[in-house]
Design a protein around this motif. Structure first.
Motif, short mmCIF file in Angstrom:
data_model
loop_
_atom_site.label_atom_id
_atom_site.label_comp_id
_atom_site.label_asym_id
_atom_site.label_seq_id
_atom_site.Cartn_x
_atom_site.Cartn_y
_atom_site.Cartn_z
N TYR A 151 0.82 -1.21 0.00
CA TYR A 151 0.00 0.00 0.00
C TYR A 151 0.86 1.26 0.00
CZ TYR A 151 -3.82 -3.21 0.76
OH TYR A 151 -4.73 -4.23 0.60
N ARG A 152 2.04 1.18 0.61
CA ARG A 152 2.94 2.33 0.57
C ARG A 152 3.40 2.59 -0.87
NH1 ARG A 152 5.94 1.11 4.47
NH2 ARG A 152 5.04 2.56 5.98
N GLN A 153 3.67 1.53 -1.61
CA GLN A 153 4.09 1.70 -3.00
C GLN A 153 2.98 2.36 -3.83
OE1 GLN A 153 5.28 -2.20 -4.37
NE2 GLN A 153 6.99 -2.33 -2.92
N LEU A 154 1.74 1.92 -3.60
CA LEU A 154 0.62 2.53 -4.31
C LEU A 154 0.45 3.99 -3.90
CD1 LEU A 154 -1.79 2.53 -6.18
CD2 LEU A 154 -3.15 1.45 -4.36
N ALA A 155 0.55 4.27 -2.61
CA ALA A 155 0.41 5.64 -2.13
C ALA A 155 1.48 6.54 -2.75
CB ALA A 155 0.49 5.68 -0.60
N GLN A 156 2.69 6.04 -2.83
CA GLN A 156 3.77 6.83 -3.42
C GLN A 156 3.53 7.07 -4.91
OE1 GLN A 156 7.13 4.41 -2.29
NE2 GLN A 156 7.36 5.41 -0.30
N LYS A 157 3.00 6.06 -5.59
CA LYS A 157 2.68 6.23 -7.02
C LYS A 157 1.58 7.28 -7.20
CE LYS A 157 2.74 5.12 -11.47
NZ LYS A 157 2.77 3.70 -11.92
N LEU A 158 0.54 7.22 -6.35
CA LEU A 158 -0.54 8.20 -6.44
C LEU A 158 -0.03 9.61 -6.13
CD1 LEU A 158 -3.40 6.18 -4.70
CD2 LEU A 158 -3.25 6.76 -7.13
N ASP A 159 0.93 9.72 -5.23
CA ASP A 159 1.46 11.05 -4.89
C ASP A 159 2.35 11.58 -6.00
OD1 ASP A 159 1.63 13.25 -3.18
OD2 ASP A 159 3.56 12.57 -2.39
N ARG A 160 2.85 10.71 -6.87
CA ARG A 160 3.66 11.19 -8.00
C ARG A 160 2.79 11.68 -9.15
NH1 ARG A 160 6.75 6.54 -6.90
NH2 ARG A 160 6.08 5.49 -8.81
#
Length: 365
Positions: A6-15
């Motif tokens: 979920y952290r990886q997805l959150a980081q992708k969404l923040d990019r």
């Protein structure tokens, strides 16, 4: 919870240009875990902004990471995710394509049909901790369009600032519940404004027929819905571009996630003003103050028994104008230097916002 996925997805969404900033207590991860299974989160984090077919996605991900399912199994998962409003799907020359979708505006709004108390509480916690960071970035998510009857007769109204022109350019119309008012009600803070008031616009006839969430309307019914929103004192706002407008939100500062940024979080310029500003005719104003309760931005003030307008706070929505029985209020064009440029398309909006956030948009396409 598989935190790292979920952290990886959150980081992708923040990019993405829209942004999805992290919080001190990691509530954004719990929010994503409420919506995505670990497998869905892993797949979404590997999608691009450019739509790709399942075959294209499978080939790319197999080459990059390996261990992804075959294209048929991938297609089933992608279609399921699109139905749940977790990713975007649209036709491409190569077939049905899928792409990552921003959290706001995008994933969150697509949950209006499944919003429950848990999701409402998680979003509220995220909103209060981090959402202001996304609202200060220019260009803003939303742009105000005025109630047309409030504009001084004879002033030209550009098509992208005309609610009626925006409706006329669409080929399908629908109405659905406002997710912002639904969310606030679920956390025990309901607002008095109507909930069945958000408007969806489609590029081809019949697109909302048999839709599970959107109730299809005729053009005449869509126009009536717009009038109902204005009569309820709601502010018309749309995506911040001239073209490709797919919805008209009818907003209030008590529930709207964007306008609450100004009312509750103290963030100025959370929404792009229209090209108009309110003006008082002192010869007609009787100082009755009936208009005061209709201004959601504290732009109206009494001064020496006459109403005055704070042009800095006025967003040019025109909501108060029809409620002045003396006809003393009217929208006029702002000075040219005060009118913000409107991006032509969603793509140009994304480019401008990516630049403002220091993001290399080409890495996400």
């Amino acid at each position: 919870m598989e935190t790292e996925i979920y952290r990886q997805l959150a980081q992708k969404l923040d990019r993405l240009p829209n942004g999805f900033p992290p919080t001190p207590d990691g509530v954004e991860l719990r929010l994503l875990a409420k919506l995505f299974t670990p497998e869905e989160a892993r797949l979404a984090a590997n999608l691009q902004l450019t739509p790709e077919t399942p075959e294209q996605i499978q080939a790319r991900l197999q080459a990059e990471a390996g261990n992804f399912p075959d294209a048929d199994a991938l297609a089933d998962t992608l279609k399921s995710m699109a139905r749940k409003g977790l990713i975007a799907a649209r036709r491409t020359p190569s077939g049905l394509g899928f792409s990552i979708m921003p959290f706001v505006v995008g994933i969150y709004e697509a949950q209006v049909g499944t919003m429950d108390a848990e999701l409402a509480a998680l979003f509220e916690a995220y909103y209060r901790q981090a959402f202001a960071q996304t609202m200060v970035v220019q260009p803003t998510f939303h742009r105000v369009i005025p109630i047309e009857a409030s504009i001084t007769p004879g002033i030209e109204v550009r098509p992208y600032e005309s609610a009626s022109a925006i409706l006329n350019q669409a080929q399908a119309w629908g109405v659905l519940d406002c997710i912002c008012r639904k969310q606030k009600a679920l956390i025990g803070e309901p607002c008095e404004h109507p909930i069945d008031i958000c408007m969806a616009l489609g590029p081809r006839p019949g697109v909302f027929d048999n839709h599970p969430v959107v109730h299809a309307l005729s053009l005449e019914e869509a126009q009536a819905t717009l009038r109902r929103a204005a009569e309820a004192g709601l502010v018309h706002s749309v995506s911040n571009s001239k073209e490709g407008i797919t919805y008209i939100c009818n907003c209030c500062t008590c529930s709207c996630g964007i306008l609450r940024g100004m009312a509750e979080l103290g963030v100025a310029n959370v929404v792009a003003s229209s090209s108009y500003v309110n003006q008082v005719d002192p010869a007609l104003c009787t100082g009755c103050q009936d208009c005061l309760s209709y201004c959601q931005f504290q732009a109206l003030e009494m001064e020496q028994e006459l109403m005055t307008v704070n042009s800095t706070r006025c967003v040019g929505c025109g909501v108060c104008v029809p409620h002045c029985i003396e006809g003393a209020l009217q929208l006029v064009l702002r000075p040219e230097e005060e009118i913000l440029p409107v991006p032509d398309t969603l793509s140009s909006w994304m480019q401008a916002r990516a630049q403002a956030r220091g993001i290399a948009l080409s890495d996400l396409l």
